[in-house]
Design a protein around this motif. Structure first.
Motif, PDB file in Angstrom:
ATOM      1  N   VAL A   1       0.860  -1.180   0.000  1.00  0.00           N
ATOM      2  CA  VAL A   1       0.000   0.000   0.000  1.00  0.00           C
ATOM      3  C   VAL A   1       0.896   1.230   0.000  1.00  0.00           C
ATOM      4  O   VAL A   1       1.817   1.336   0.823  1.00  0.00           O
ATOM      5  CB  VAL A   1      -0.923   0.018   1.236  1.00  0.00           C
ATOM      6  CG1 VAL A   1      -1.763   1.289   1.268  1.00  0.00           C
ATOM      7  CG2 VAL A   1      -1.817  -1.216   1.257  1.00  0.00           C
ATOM      8  N   LEU A   2       0.641   2.167  -0.908  1.00  0.00           N
ATOM      9  CA  LEU A   2       1.432   3.402  -0.947  1.00  0.00           C
ATOM     10  C   LEU A   2       0.621   4.523  -1.575  1.00  0.00           C
ATOM     11  O   LEU A   2      -0.338   4.277  -2.313  1.00  0.00           O
ATOM     12  CB  LEU A   2       2.744   3.208  -1.702  1.00  0.00           C
ATOM     13  CG  LEU A   2       2.721   3.008  -3.217  1.00  0.00           C
ATOM     14  CD1 LEU A   2       4.123   3.246  -3.772  1.00  0.00           C
ATOM     15  CD2 LEU A   2       2.267   1.605  -3.608  1.00  0.00           C
ATOM     16  N   ASP A   3       1.007   5.756  -1.255  1.00  0.00           N
ATOM     17  CA  ASP A   3       0.318   6.931  -1.785  1.00  0.00           C
ATOM     18  C   ASP A   3       0.735   7.188  -3.223  1.00  0.00           C
ATOM     19  O   ASP A   3       1.819   6.777  -3.666  1.00  0.00           O
ATOM     20  CB  ASP A   3       0.630   8.160  -0.930  1.00  0.00           C
ATOM     21  CG  ASP A   3      -0.008   8.095   0.446  1.00  0.00           C
ATOM     22  OD1 ASP A   3      -0.893   7.233   0.636  1.00  0.00           O
ATOM     23  OD2 ASP A   3       0.362   8.895   1.314  1.00  0.00           O
ATOM     24  N   SER A   4      -0.113   7.916  -3.932  1.00  0.00           N
ATOM     25  CA  SER A   4       0.144   8.189  -5.348  1.00  0.00           C
ATOM     26  C   SER A   4       0.993   9.428  -5.575  1.00  0.00           C
ATOM     27  O   SER A   4       1.402   9.696  -6.706  1.00  0.00           O
ATOM     28  CB  SER A   4      -1.190   8.376  -6.080  1.00  0.00           C
ATOM     29  OG  SER A   4      -1.882   9.506  -5.568  1.00  0.00           O
ATOM     30  N   ASP A   5       1.278  10.214  -4.519  1.00  0.00           N
ATOM     31  CA  ASP A   5       2.002  11.472  -4.699  1.00  0.00           C
ATOM     32  C   ASP A   5       3.512  11.308  -4.631  1.00  0.00           C
ATOM     33  O   ASP A   5       4.253  12.293  -4.602  1.00  0.00           O
ATOM     34  CB  ASP A   5       1.546  12.502  -3.655  1.00  0.00           C
ATOM     35  CG  ASP A   5       1.697  11.996  -2.221  1.00  0.00           C
ATOM     36  OD1 ASP A   5       2.404  10.989  -2.017  1.00  0.00           O
ATOM     37  OD2 ASP A   5       1.102  12.606  -1.311  1.00  0.00           O
TER      38      ASP A   5
ATOM     39  N   ALA B   1       7.486   0.823   6.165  1.00  0.00           N
ATOM     40  CA  ALA B   1       8.348   1.966   5.878  1.00  0.00           C
ATOM     41  C   ALA B   1       8.087   3.016   6.946  1.00  0.00           C
ATOM     42  O   ALA B   1       6.975   3.529   7.071  1.00  0.00           O
ATOM     43  CB  ALA B   1       8.058   2.513   4.488  1.00  0.00           C
ATOM     44  N   VAL B   2       9.105   3.323   7.750  1.00  0.00           N
ATOM     45  CA  VAL B   2       8.963   4.218   8.901  1.00  0.00           C
ATOM     46  C   VAL B   2       9.664   5.537   8.601  1.00  0.00           C
ATOM     47  O   VAL B   2      10.803   5.561   8.120  1.00  0.00           O
ATOM     48  CB  VAL B   2       9.568   3.571  10.171  1.00  0.00           C
ATOM     49  CG1 VAL B   2       9.436   4.507  11.361  1.00  0.00           C
ATOM     50  CG2 VAL B   2       8.890   2.245  10.452  1.00  0.00           C
ATOM     51  N   LYS B   3       8.996   6.629   8.908  1.00  0.00           N
ATOM     52  CA  LYS B   3       9.535   7.958   8.623  1.00  0.00           C
ATOM     53  C   LYS B   3      10.660   8.303   9.596  1.00  0.00           C
ATOM     54  O   LYS B   3      10.433   8.433  10.789  1.00  0.00           O
ATOM     55  CB  LYS B   3       8.430   9.009   8.738  1.00  0.00           C
ATOM     56  CG  LYS B   3       7.276   8.812   7.768  1.00  0.00           C
ATOM     57  CD  LYS B   3       6.158   9.803   8.055  1.00  0.00           C
ATOM     58  CE  LYS B   3       4.948   9.533   7.179  1.00  0.00           C
ATOM     59  NZ  LYS B   3       3.811  10.429   7.496  1.00  0.00           N
ATOM     60  N   SER B   4      11.860   8.439   9.060  1.00  0.00           N
ATOM     61  CA  SER B   4      12.973   8.920   9.885  1.00  0.00           C
ATOM     62  C   SER B   4      13.002  10.440   9.892  1.00  0.00           C
ATOM     63  O   SER B   4      13.528  11.062  10.813  1.00  0.00           O
ATOM     64  CB  SER B   4      14.302   8.371   9.352  1.00  0.00           C
ATOM     65  OG  SER B   4      14.496   8.758   7.998  1.00  0.00           O
ATOM     66  N   HIS B   5      12.440  11.033   8.848  1.00  0.00           N
ATOM     67  CA  HIS B   5      12.300  12.495   8.755  1.00  0.00           C
ATOM     68  C   HIS B   5      11.000  12.782   8.030  1.00  0.00           C
ATOM     69  O   HIS B   5      10.738  12.205   6.971  1.00  0.00           O
ATOM     70  CB  HIS B   5      13.494  13.103   8.004  1.00  0.00           C
ATOM     71  CG  HIS B   5      13.472  14.598   7.957  1.00  0.00           C
ATOM     72  ND1 HIS B   5      12.914  15.299   6.916  1.00  0.00           N
ATOM     73  CD2 HIS B   5      13.930  15.523   8.848  1.00  0.00           C
ATOM     74  CE1 HIS B   5      13.033  16.601   7.145  1.00  0.00           C
ATOM     75  NE2 HIS B   5      13.641  16.762   8.316  1.00  0.00           N
TER      76      HIS B   5
ATOM     77  N   GLN C   1       5.062   5.870  11.902  1.00  0.00           N
ATOM     78  CA  GLN C   1       4.420   4.903  11.016  1.00  0.00           C
ATOM     79  C   GLN C   1       3.699   5.615   9.871  1.00  0.00           C
ATOM     80  O   GLN C   1       3.339   6.786   9.963  1.00  0.00           O
ATOM     81  CB  GLN C   1       3.420   4.062  11.801  1.00  0.00           C
ATOM     82  CG  GLN C   1       4.026   3.169  12.847  1.00  0.00           C
ATOM     83  CD  GLN C   1       4.707   1.954  12.236  1.00  0.00           C
ATOM     84  OE1 GLN C   1       4.366   1.508  11.155  1.00  0.00           O
ATOM     85  NE2 GLN C   1       5.682   1.402  12.932  1.00  0.00           N
ATOM     86  N   SER C   2       3.488   4.887   8.805  1.00  0.00           N
ATOM     87  CA  SER C   2       2.734   5.400   7.654  1.00  0.00           C
ATOM     88  C   SER C   2       1.922   4.250   7.074  1.00  0.00           C
ATOM     89  O   SER C   2       2.008   3.111   7.528  1.00  0.00           O
ATOM     90  CB  SER C   2       3.694   5.957   6.592  1.00  0.00           C
ATOM     91  OG  SER C   2       4.428   4.896   5.972  1.00  0.00           O
TER      92      SER C   2
ATOM     93  N   GLY D   1      -3.290   1.145  12.529  1.00  0.00           N
ATOM     94  CA  GLY D   1      -3.564   0.630  13.863  1.00  0.00           C
ATOM     95  C   GLY D   1      -3.835  -0.856  13.876  1.00  0.00           C
ATOM     96  O   GLY D   1      -3.328  -1.588  14.736  1.00  0.00           O
ATOM     97  N   LEU D   2      -4.630  -1.338  12.930  1.00  0.00           N
ATOM     98  CA  LEU D   2      -4.971  -2.759  12.900  1.00  0.00           C
ATOM     99  C   LEU D   2      -3.759  -3.637  12.586  1.00  0.00           C
ATOM    100  O   LEU D   2      -3.589  -4.705  13.174  1.00  0.00           O
ATOM    101  CB  LEU D   2      -6.081  -3.004  11.870  1.00  0.00           C
ATOM    102  CG  LEU D   2      -7.482  -2.540  12.285  1.00  0.00           C
ATOM    103  CD1 LEU D   2      -8.446  -2.658  11.113  1.00  0.00           C
ATOM    104  CD2 LEU D   2      -7.980  -3.337  13.476  1.00  0.00           C
ATOM    105  N   ILE D   3      -2.925  -3.177  11.655  1.00  0.00           N
ATOM    106  CA  ILE D   3      -1.715  -3.949  11.343  1.00  0.00           C
ATOM    107  C   ILE D   3      -0.766  -3.950  12.541  1.00  0.00           C
ATOM    108  O   ILE D   3      -0.155  -4.975  12.869  1.00  0.00           O
ATOM    109  CB  ILE D   3      -1.016  -3.381  10.097  1.00  0.00           C
ATOM    110  CG1 ILE D   3      -1.934  -3.508   8.863  1.00  0.00           C
ATOM    111  CG2 ILE D   3       0.302  -4.100   9.843  1.00  0.00           C
ATOM    112  CD1 ILE D   3      -2.361  -4.914   8.531  1.00  0.00           C
TER     113      ILE D   3
END
Length: 313
Positions: free
Chosen positions: A94-98, A122-126, A156-157, A182-184
């Motif tokens: 799952v990923l965003d289109s932008d 994939a976790v946001k480091s920045h 998280q994303s 949250g569910l994952i």
């Protein structure tokens, strides 16, 4: 010849007419790997512009792209759900289109999946370019979620890889209102993480305003924790204690003949008790509304029907 595994890319879109065509092809290019086949499921979440037309144009150029179009805007969570329901792959991402979820990370995510991970996050480091209010809102939300729901989602994303077993488990959850992250996180499947810095948005602006974000945060917090409902009891106990103290002080003053005009005290008690009662009713009402929506059992989304072109006789 060994069959290649199929990887399903689930990409929600909303009002992204100007960039949908190029971004979808960029996602496919970034996900290319020699040992797997790719399908991309583009879910148009009831866009008010011509996003769905651009997605169809992209699908006409590349048969790996399929299109789901909602009848109206049902929200990103519904779009993710619809995409996962249509995913045919042994694994879905799952990923965003932008392009703020970098497609270049997909091959690394797939390697971790091959190594045994059921979920790759994939976790946001920045967090990239973000306003002060945006950072404050995110930190507040993660703080409350950690303390109310017991889940640490900081950084998280929705950019996640899910094994087929995880997909099937997620789709089997009975609730209508879902919070994907949250569910994952709650399921706690064996997982791996990849840090990434959020790049600049590839065109357009965020469709999330502050009001939508606040509503989204409240709904997700209350779906994962009943603590706010239990707080009504604590609020009642607190106001009762304050009222008892004020009552005792008033009686002592009366017996001593030192009673003063009670106008201020009465007003204070009315405001305190009235505010506590209304707050409690509001919390209870919110949970009743959630129960009401679940009981109705309406579908999470509706797919727009398509009419075949009429044939002129």
């Amino acid at each position: 010849m060994i069959n290649k595994p199929l990887v399903s890319l689930v990409v929600p879109l909303y009002n992204e007419e100007r960039y949908a065509y190029d971004n979808l092809h960029a996602i496919l290019a970034g996900a290319e790997t020699s040992w797997a086949d790719i399908e991309l499921i583009a879910v148009d979440d009831g866009s008010r512009d011509m996003t769905v037309k651009e997605v169809e144009r992209a699908a006409a150029r590349d048969p790996r792209i399929s299109v789901i179009a909602f009848t109206r805007n049902f929200g990103k969570e519904a779009a993710i759900h619809a995409g996962l329901e249509q995913a045919k792959g042994e694994v879905a991402i799952v990923l965003d289109s932008d392009l703020q979820h970098p497609p270049a990370l997909i091959p690394q995510m797939l390697e971790l999946w091959r190594g045994g991970a059921f979920v790759v996050e994939a976790v946001k480091s920045h967090r990239g370019v973000e306003t002060f209010s945006g950072k404050l809102f995110a930190r507040t939300f993660y703080f409350l979620f950690r303390h109310l729901a017991g889940l640490d989602l900081a950084g998280q994303s929705d950019f996640k890889l899910l094994d087929r077993q995880v997909i099937d488990t997620y789709l089997a959850f009975p609730e209508r209102h879902r919070f994907f992250r949250g569910l994952i996180g709650w399921a706690r499947f064996p997982s791996a993480q990849i840090p990434f810095s959020v790049p600049e948005r590839a065109g357009g602006t965020s469709q999330w305003n502050k009001l939508k974000l606040i509503r989204y945060a409240i709904n997700n917090l209350t779906h994962f924790s009943s603590l706010p409902l239990r707080l009504v009891t604590y609020i009642g106990m607190g106001t009762l204690s304050i009222g008892a103290v004020v009552g005792i002080v008033s009686l002592v003053q009366k017996f001593r003949g030192a009673a003063i005009d009670g106008f201020t005290t009465v007003n204070l008690l009315i405001i305190l008790m009235g505010g506590a009662i209304l707050l409690g009713l509001g919390i209870v009402g919110h949970y009743l509304a959630l129960i009401y929506d679940e009981i109705k059992g309406r579908p999470n989304y509706l797919i727009r029907p398509w009419k075949k072109d009429s044939i002129n006789e």
